[in-house]
Write a protein that holds these residues in place. Structure first.
Motif, short mmCIF file in Angstrom:
data_model
loop_
_atom_site.label_atom_id
_atom_site.label_comp_id
_atom_site.label_asym_id
_atom_site.label_seq_id
_atom_site.Cartn_x
_atom_site.Cartn_y
_atom_site.Cartn_z
N ARG A 152 35.32 33.30 42.54
CA ARG A 152 35.63 34.72 42.61
C ARG A 152 34.56 35.44 43.42
NH1 ARG A 152 39.98 33.32 41.04
NH2 ARG A 152 41.22 34.18 39.33
N TRP A 153 35.01 36.42 44.18
CA TRP A 153 34.08 37.22 44.98
C TRP A 153 33.30 38.15 44.07
CZ3 TRP A 153 35.67 41.27 49.20
CH2 TRP A 153 34.66 41.35 50.18
N THR A 195 29.32 35.06 45.30
CA THR A 195 30.36 34.77 44.32
C THR A 195 29.94 35.18 42.92
OG1 THR A 195 29.49 32.54 43.95
CG2 THR A 195 31.18 32.79 45.66
N ARG A 201 40.29 27.97 41.75
CA ARG A 201 40.69 29.23 41.12
C ARG A 201 39.53 29.90 40.39
NH1 ARG A 201 46.08 26.27 38.98
NH2 ARG A 201 47.41 26.63 40.81
N SER A 202 38.50 29.13 40.06
CA SER A 202 37.34 29.71 39.37
C SER A 202 36.41 30.44 40.33
CB SER A 202 36.56 28.62 38.63
OG SER A 202 35.83 27.80 39.54
N ASP A 249 39.89 39.83 43.76
CA ASP A 249 38.56 39.32 44.09
C ASP A 249 38.59 37.91 44.65
OD1 ASP A 249 39.30 38.05 41.75
OD2 ASP A 249 37.49 38.56 40.62
N ALA A 250 39.59 37.61 45.47
CA ALA A 250 39.60 36.34 46.19
C ALA A 250 38.39 36.28 47.13
CB ALA A 250 40.89 36.17 46.98
N ASN A 297 45.87 36.18 44.00
CA ASN A 297 44.72 36.95 43.54
C ASN A 297 44.50 38.09 44.54
OD1 ASN A 297 42.26 38.05 42.86
ND2 ASN A 297 41.09 36.16 43.06
#
Length: 557
Positions: A332-333, A248, A329-330, A474-475, A471
């Motif tokens: 990210r991949w 992440t 929501r914070s 980058d989900a 998203n």
């Protein structure tokens, strides 16, 4: 022997040797599953141990390793383990669910053989039979990156696995009797952390010990029955680096919500005054807040020096849901990290793939024959004596189940039908699955055999125009998704892994009472390129297929 024949033989032997040398490494384990006394909350009860341990042994392996686990069932009941999140390419035969495998009978053994192909990260294993998960049989499987693939953070000084979750003081057989009688198992009694529970001020052995100035990786999993939790490390910041098998973006957090079945990794640096600190775990979205603590000790610190002023939990109720949703929501991949990518390669450009099917799943509860059942789109799954995968493989599925009882849209009627639930899916289709939770409790879902892109969670009901909020860049690619009360979640995946795969509620009570289904993803070519044949050691059970001739094997092409 002629010279030409001898040369040909030598060439064959050389090629064979090269193939053997090129094969990915094997790791072998032998596990004995027994009963034993456990007391996570101080109340002795019958637990399920693996090699005498609770939690069970940790598997440390490397991406692409072959894992061979010989499981001896020394309980008085049938037993199965599932390897949640391990994708097991082409191999739903080893998935460890009652729809795909015969359970291991008492006094018998079964050898699991699967490969952690193109994966990294932290995963759980746990029992899928009865309410065994409430008694133990749980543990972790760590998949490390191969040396040639750089990891997006410095090698930590050490790694610690933390298995936590809610716990019941009633034994697993008592809990199962409650469900079989039509009732609910009710609220849990407390929170366990690696099989123990403590309160602030208790004199306990440390969970982990750190050295000043060094950074450590904590692999944390929620192996509970039904309760979301929040955890935090007193006086320390946590840097999230991995979530369910994906690196992440490395944001920092004071505390993190962790829902049932989910695992993640955080880095914690021992940069505070050398003394004891508390790891604090508390329940989320429950009427009564349950909590437990464990000691994190500095090697040069004073024992018993932890401050009683522990960090508070996040807010609850609607404010807490908003807080938790923002935290989701914070996540990210990390698209710049070199790591295993989900299959098929290139699917990380998922936002550019056309959706071929949308399935909207609505969870519900109802009464059938005066007994509590849980359902998906009105169908409450029940297992049969002959596993569904075996019936399909031998061509007698019509004698066991009917395809597509679950429709792509939930029916208007609230009625619940009890039946084996199998959804026919098209191989390599790119699908969108919407989980819509119209109940007042949080839900968590798992899809075996796949990772999916968790593109959105929002309050209210889903509609097609909600896609504008997805998203699509980058989900995080993961295998569990939680859904808040009165909310929906959307995930997207390519159904490229042939086999029969379990989609289930991670709330064990709900899964046991029917809130699950199976996706049948058949390769039209019957090719070993897409799916393995029935393993030689796979038992045949149920009385329907034992005497049938084996179907023609899949072939390499």
């Amino acid at each position: 022997m002629g010279r030409v024949t001898l040369v040909a033989l030598l060439l064959c032997l050389t090629a064979g040797a090269l193939l053997v040398q090129a094969e990915d490494p094997y790791l072998f384990f032998e596990w004995k599953v027994t009963y034993g006394t456990v007391a996570p909350l101080g109340v002795p009860q019958q637990g399920i141990l693996i090699n005498g341990q609770f939690p069970g042994p940790r598997i440390n392996c490397t991406s692409n390793n072959n894992i061979v686990v010989n499981v001896f069932n020394q309980l008085d009941e049938p037993f199965l383990l599932t390897w949640a999140g391990v994708q097991q390419r082409k191999n739903s035969w080893q998935d460890g669910t009652l729809g795909t495998m015969c359970p291991i009978q008492p006094g018998k053994n079964f050898t699991y053989h699967f490969q952690v192909k193109d994966q990294i990260g932290t995963y759980l294993y746990f029992p899928t039979t009865g309410l065994h998960k409430a008694a133990g049989g749980i543990g972790t499987l760590n998949v490390h990156s191969r040396d040639l693939i750089p990891v997006p953070f410095d090698r930590p000084a050490d790694e610690f696995n933390v298995v936590l979750g809610d716990w019941y003081n009633k034994g697993h057989k008592s809990l199962k009797r409650l469900l079989d009688s039509g009732r609910t198992i009710g609220r849990p009694d407390g929170i366990q952390i690696n099989g123990k529970s403590a309160k602030v001020g208790d004199k306990v052995e440390p969970l982990v010990t750190m050295e000043t100035g060094k950074t450590y990786r904590y692999r944390v999993c929620n192996a509970g029955m039904k309760t979301s939790v929040n955890f935090r490390v007193q006086g320390h910041i946590m840097k999230l680096v991995e979530l369910e098998g994906s690196h992440t973006v490395q944001n920092t957090y004071d505390s993190l919500d962790l829902h049932v079945g989910q695992c993640l990794s955080v880095l914690v640096t021992a940069d505070q005054e050398p003394k004891d600190y508390y790891l604090v775990v508390s329940s989320r979205f429950t009427k009564k807040v349950l909590s437990s603590v464990a000691i994190i000790r500095y090697s040069n610190g004073k024992a018993g020096s932890a401050s009683p002023a522990i960090p508070p939990p996040p807010p609850e109720n609607s404010q807490g849901i908003a807080w938790s949703m923002n935290q989701f929501r914070s996540f990210r991949w990390n698209l710049t990290a070199s790591a295993a990518r989900p299959n098929p390669q290139g699917s990380y450009h998922y936002g550019q793939i056309n959706i071929t099917r949308t399935i909207k799943i609505v969870n519900s509860a109802g009464q059938v024959g005066g007994k509590l059942r849980y359902a998906i789109n009105g169908i409450s799954h029940e297992d049969k004596e002959t596993p569904l995968k075996l019936a399909e493989y031998f061509g007698v599925s019509e004698k066991v189940f009917q395809y597509n009882l679950v429709k792509d849209e939930a029916p208007a009627s609230a009625a619940v039908t009890v039946a084996p639930s199998v959804v026919n899916a098209t191989f390599r289709n790119f699908v969108e699955i919407i989980f819509e939770n119209r109940e007042k409790t949080i839900q968590t879902w798992n899809l075996d055999g796949y990772s999916f892109f968790a593109v959105a969670i929002e309050p209210g009901r889903w509609s097609p125009e909600k896609r504008k909020n997805y998203n699509l860049l980058d989900a995080v690619s993961r295998h569990n998704i939680h859904v808040y009360p009165g909310s929906w979640a959307a995930v997207m995946t390519t159904l490229d892994n042939a086999g029969m795969w379990n989609l289930r509620s991670e709330m064990r009570e709900r899964a046991y009472l029917g809130q699950q289904l199976y996706f049948s993803v058949l390769s039209p070519e019957r090719s070993l390129r897409d799916e393995y044949n029935l393993p030689d050691n796979h038992p045949l059970c149920g009385g329907l297929v034992e005497k049938l001739p084996l179907p023609p094997p899949y072939i390499a092409n």
